[in-house]
Scaffold this active site. Structure first.
Site, PDB file in Angstrom:
ATOM      1  N   ASP A  57      58.939 -29.360  14.479  1.00 12.92           N
ATOM      2  CA  ASP A  57      58.321 -28.144  13.931  1.00 12.92           C
ATOM      3  C   ASP A  57      59.132 -27.673  12.720  1.00 12.92           C
ATOM      4  OD1 ASP A  57      57.451 -25.414  13.565  1.00 12.92           O
ATOM      5  OD2 ASP A  57      56.735 -25.434  15.640  1.00 12.92           O
ATOM      6  N   THR A  96      53.436 -20.827  11.281  1.00 12.43           N
ATOM      7  CA  THR A  96      53.735 -22.033  10.477  1.00 12.43           C
ATOM      8  C   THR A  96      53.804 -21.707   8.990  1.00 12.43           C
ATOM      9  OG1 THR A  96      52.931 -23.622  12.087  1.00 12.43           O
ATOM     10  CG2 THR A  96      52.795 -24.277   9.771  1.00 12.43           C
ATOM     11  N   THR A 120      47.548 -23.370  -2.511  1.00  9.91           N
ATOM     12  CA  THR A 120      46.105 -23.461  -2.700  1.00  9.91           C
ATOM     13  C   THR A 120      45.612 -22.452  -3.738  1.00  9.91           C
ATOM     14  OG1 THR A 120      44.003 -23.022  -1.560  1.00  9.91           O
ATOM     15  CG2 THR A 120      45.913 -21.904  -0.696  1.00  9.91           C
ATOM     16  N   ASP A 121      44.469 -22.769  -4.337  1.00 11.04           N
ATOM     17  CA  ASP A 121      43.849 -21.807  -5.269  1.00 11.04           C
ATOM     18  C   ASP A 121      43.293 -20.588  -4.536  1.00 11.04           C
ATOM     19  OD1 ASP A 121      41.682 -23.053  -4.034  1.00 11.04           O
ATOM     20  OD2 ASP A 121      40.694 -23.655  -5.908  1.00 11.04           O
ATOM     21  N   GLU A 122      43.186 -20.674  -3.193  1.00 17.38           N
ATOM     22  CA  GLU A 122      42.602 -19.553  -2.452  1.00 17.38           C
ATOM     23  C   GLU A 122      43.464 -18.301  -2.508  1.00 17.38           C
ATOM     24  OE1 GLU A 122      41.031 -20.322   1.388  1.00 17.38           O
ATOM     25  OE2 GLU A 122      40.411 -22.346   0.856  1.00 17.38           O
ATOM     26  N   TYR A 147      44.076 -17.265   6.613  1.00 18.03           N
ATOM     27  CA  TYR A 147      44.694 -18.479   6.067  1.00 18.03           C
ATOM     28  C   TYR A 147      45.248 -18.229   4.664  1.00 18.03           C
ATOM     29  CZ  TYR A 147      44.920 -22.779   3.349  1.00 18.03           C
ATOM     30  OH  TYR A 147      45.330 -23.758   2.480  1.00 18.03           O
ATOM     31  N   LYS A 151      49.132 -18.212   3.055  1.00 16.60           N
ATOM     32  CA  LYS A 151      49.571 -19.102   1.963  1.00 16.60           C
ATOM     33  C   LYS A 151      50.114 -18.260   0.803  1.00 16.60           C
ATOM     34  CE  LYS A 151      49.462 -22.976   1.688  1.00 16.60           C
ATOM     35  NZ  LYS A 151      50.400 -24.038   2.152  1.00 16.60           N
ATOM     36  N   PHE A 187      34.577 -29.446   5.366  1.00 14.36           N
ATOM     37  CA  PHE A 187      33.182 -29.519   4.925  1.00 14.36           C
ATOM     38  C   PHE A 187      32.679 -30.948   4.675  1.00 14.36           C
ATOM     39  CE2 PHE A 187      30.326 -29.138   1.064  1.00 14.36           C
ATOM     40  CZ  PHE A 187      29.195 -28.791   1.771  1.00 14.36           C
ATOM     41  N   ARG A 190      32.870 -33.312   7.710  1.00 16.95           N
ATOM     42  CA  ARG A 190      31.948 -32.866   8.761  1.00 16.95           C
ATOM     43  C   ARG A 190      30.531 -33.338   8.453  1.00 16.95           C
ATOM     44  NH1 ARG A 190      29.597 -26.949  10.699  1.00 16.95           N
ATOM     45  NH2 ARG A 190      28.888 -27.727  12.714  1.00 16.95           N
ATOM     46  N   LEU A 203      25.000 -26.187   6.383  1.00 18.74           N
ATOM     47  CA  LEU A 203      25.466 -25.408   5.226  1.00 18.74           C
ATOM     48  C   LEU A 203      25.604 -23.943   5.620  1.00 18.74           C
ATOM     49  CD1 LEU A 203      23.390 -26.647   2.163  1.00 18.74           C
ATOM     50  CD2 LEU A 203      25.880 -26.534   2.337  1.00 18.74           C
ATOM     51  N   ARG A 211      32.900 -24.856  -4.896  1.00 19.80           N
ATOM     52  CA  ARG A 211      34.278 -25.318  -4.755  1.00 19.80           C
ATOM     53  C   ARG A 211      34.567 -26.282  -5.895  1.00 19.80           C
ATOM     54  NH1 ARG A 211      34.028 -21.494  -2.156  1.00 19.80           N
ATOM     55  NH2 ARG A 211      34.798 -21.049  -0.059  1.00 19.80           N
ATOM     56  N   ASP A 269      26.703 -17.717   8.107  1.00 21.53           N
ATOM     57  CA  ASP A 269      27.750 -17.779   7.090  1.00 21.53           C
ATOM     58  C   ASP A 269      29.120 -17.488   7.701  1.00 21.53           C
ATOM     59  OD1 ASP A 269      28.789 -18.183   4.599  1.00 21.53           O
ATOM     60  OD2 ASP A 269      27.797 -16.475   3.649  1.00 21.53           O
TER      61      ASP A 269
END
Ligand code: NAD
Ligand code: TDX
Length: 331
Positions: A57, A96, A120-122, A147, A151, A187, A190, A203, A211, A269
């Site tokens: 870990d 984490t 990430t760009d998020e 999430y 980040k 996505f 899947r 969807l 994205r 959604d």
């Protein structure tokens, strides 16, 4: 160099390990907890003289400090990475993504080892569909989900450890990755594996969300470029000009798999669903001379579909449990 890769049994980390073994002379150690998202089969048949694996870990301070002392650089991919899971149960994301990254930064501080943080760009939130702008290194942080907020928090820790303690770190924020070894919860895998099993793609909402897709191998070459030539303390955005809405992606998958282009379902959604991400990667291209190899998304997607078709043994063990979880959420 001896490079320690955290989260190297996950999707992007394992692609990076293959990239290092194929394209460089470096030796690689993977540190990975093997959560539901880690898969040792993604690291099969790597040369034993250049590759080793440690199960553990990133929050285990003594293990982490010992491993830092045995390596020249650390590239940090380990994370809880799926937005939908973070809406169900945010706690592992804090453990984490925040505490784990803090533990690594403390080891970097004590040992002086070069550290690269994958993000990430998020962290920048989302854009309107008609916004002519894209994210740059100067866009303010505005994360939407548990999430992306963890980040964002981890990025800020890295910046503070650089400024306050002189840790030798760089950060990269990348757009959505696709390619081999991606977990079937995400996505693109899947939908590919749904069609391969005779199920319809799902969807979220109206499928209008955009994205900015990049092949995982292009992400790897960008990270290696930053590790070799990036300026300490700096952030680089990684993207390959791959904006597509989700509906377009599903239509490409269906067509590539010889199905009617509209044989998909619209489902409930995602709460707080970010509308659009778009990366301006000019800095990485002009300052460090990086360019992506996969310029044709449809061709990269066709390769990825072929990989899932040929590697059912890799993804089938996770598929039923993943779909059962989605169905219980109405998605
Ligand atoms: P993933 O979920 O496929 O893999 C994560 C890996 O980390 C797994 O092998 C897991 O076992 C390991 N891990 C989780 N918690 C751990 C812990 N506490 N200690 C050690 N190992 C642990 O994720 P991914 O999609 O490959 O993403 C990798 C990194 O790239 C993440 O930091 C993510 O935020 C970032 N990122 C992902 C994307 C994307 O499109 N997937 C885009 C930009 C950035
Ligand atoms: O079944 C689905 N149907 C659907 O329409 C799934 C699983 C997703 N979607 C939509 C949601 C998003 O608009 O597709 C898009 C992509 O979804 P994800 O694969 O879950 O990715 P996203 O939420 O965009 O986040 C990904 O990119 C940034 C990674 O999972 C993150 O780790 C990374 O930081």
């Amino acid at each position: 160099m001896r490079i320690l890769v955290t989260g190297g049994a996950g999707f992007i980390g394992s692609n990076f390990v293959h990239h290092l073994i194929d394209e460089t002379e470096h030796s690689v150690t993977v540190l990975d907890k093997l959560t539901y998202a880690g898969n040792l089969a993604s690291l099969d048949s790597l040369p034993a003289e250049r590759f080793s694996f440690v199960r553990g870990d990133i929050g285990d301070a003594s293990l982490v400090e010992r491993l830092f002392g045995e390596h020249d650089a650390v590239v940090h991919y380990a994370a809880e990475s799926h937005n939908d899971n973070s809406l169900d149960d945010p706690r592992p994301f804090l453990d984490t993504n925040i505490i784990g990254t803090f533990t690594l930064l403390e080891a970097a501080r004590k040992t002086g080892v070069r550290f690269h943080h994958i993000s990430t760009d998020e962290v920048y939130g989302d854009l309107e569909l008609d916004d002519p702008g894209r994210f740059t290194e100067n866009t303010p942080y505005n994360p939407s989900s548990p999430y992306s907020s963890t980040k964002a928090g981890s990025d800020l820790l890295v910046r503070a450890w650089v400024r306050s303690f002189g840790v030798k770190a760089t950060i990269s924020n990348c757009s959505n990755n696709y390619g081999p070894y991606q977990h079937v919860e995400k996505f693109i895998p899947r939908q590919i594996t749904n069609v391969l099993r005779g199920e319809r793609p799902k969807l979220y909402g109206t499928g209008e969300n955009v994205r900015d897709w990049i092949h995982a191998d292009d992400h790897s070459s960008a990270v290696l470029t930053i590790l070799e030539r990036g300026a300490i303390g700096e952030t680089y955005l990684i993207g390959a000009d791959g904006e597509k809405n989700n509906r377009e992606v599903v239509e490409l998958i269906l067509t590539e798999l010889d199905q009617p282009w509209d044989a998909y379902d619209l489902v409930t959604d995602r709460p707080g669903h970010d509308l659009r991400y778009a990366i301006d990667s000019s800095r990485l291209r002009t300052e460090l001379g990086w360019t992506p190899r996969y310029s044709d998304f449809a061709a990269g997607l066709a390769d990825t579909i072929a990989w899932y078709r040929s590697n059912e043994a890799w993804w089938a063990p996770q598929k039923d449990a993943t779909e059962a979880r989605y169905i219980s959420q109405g998605r």
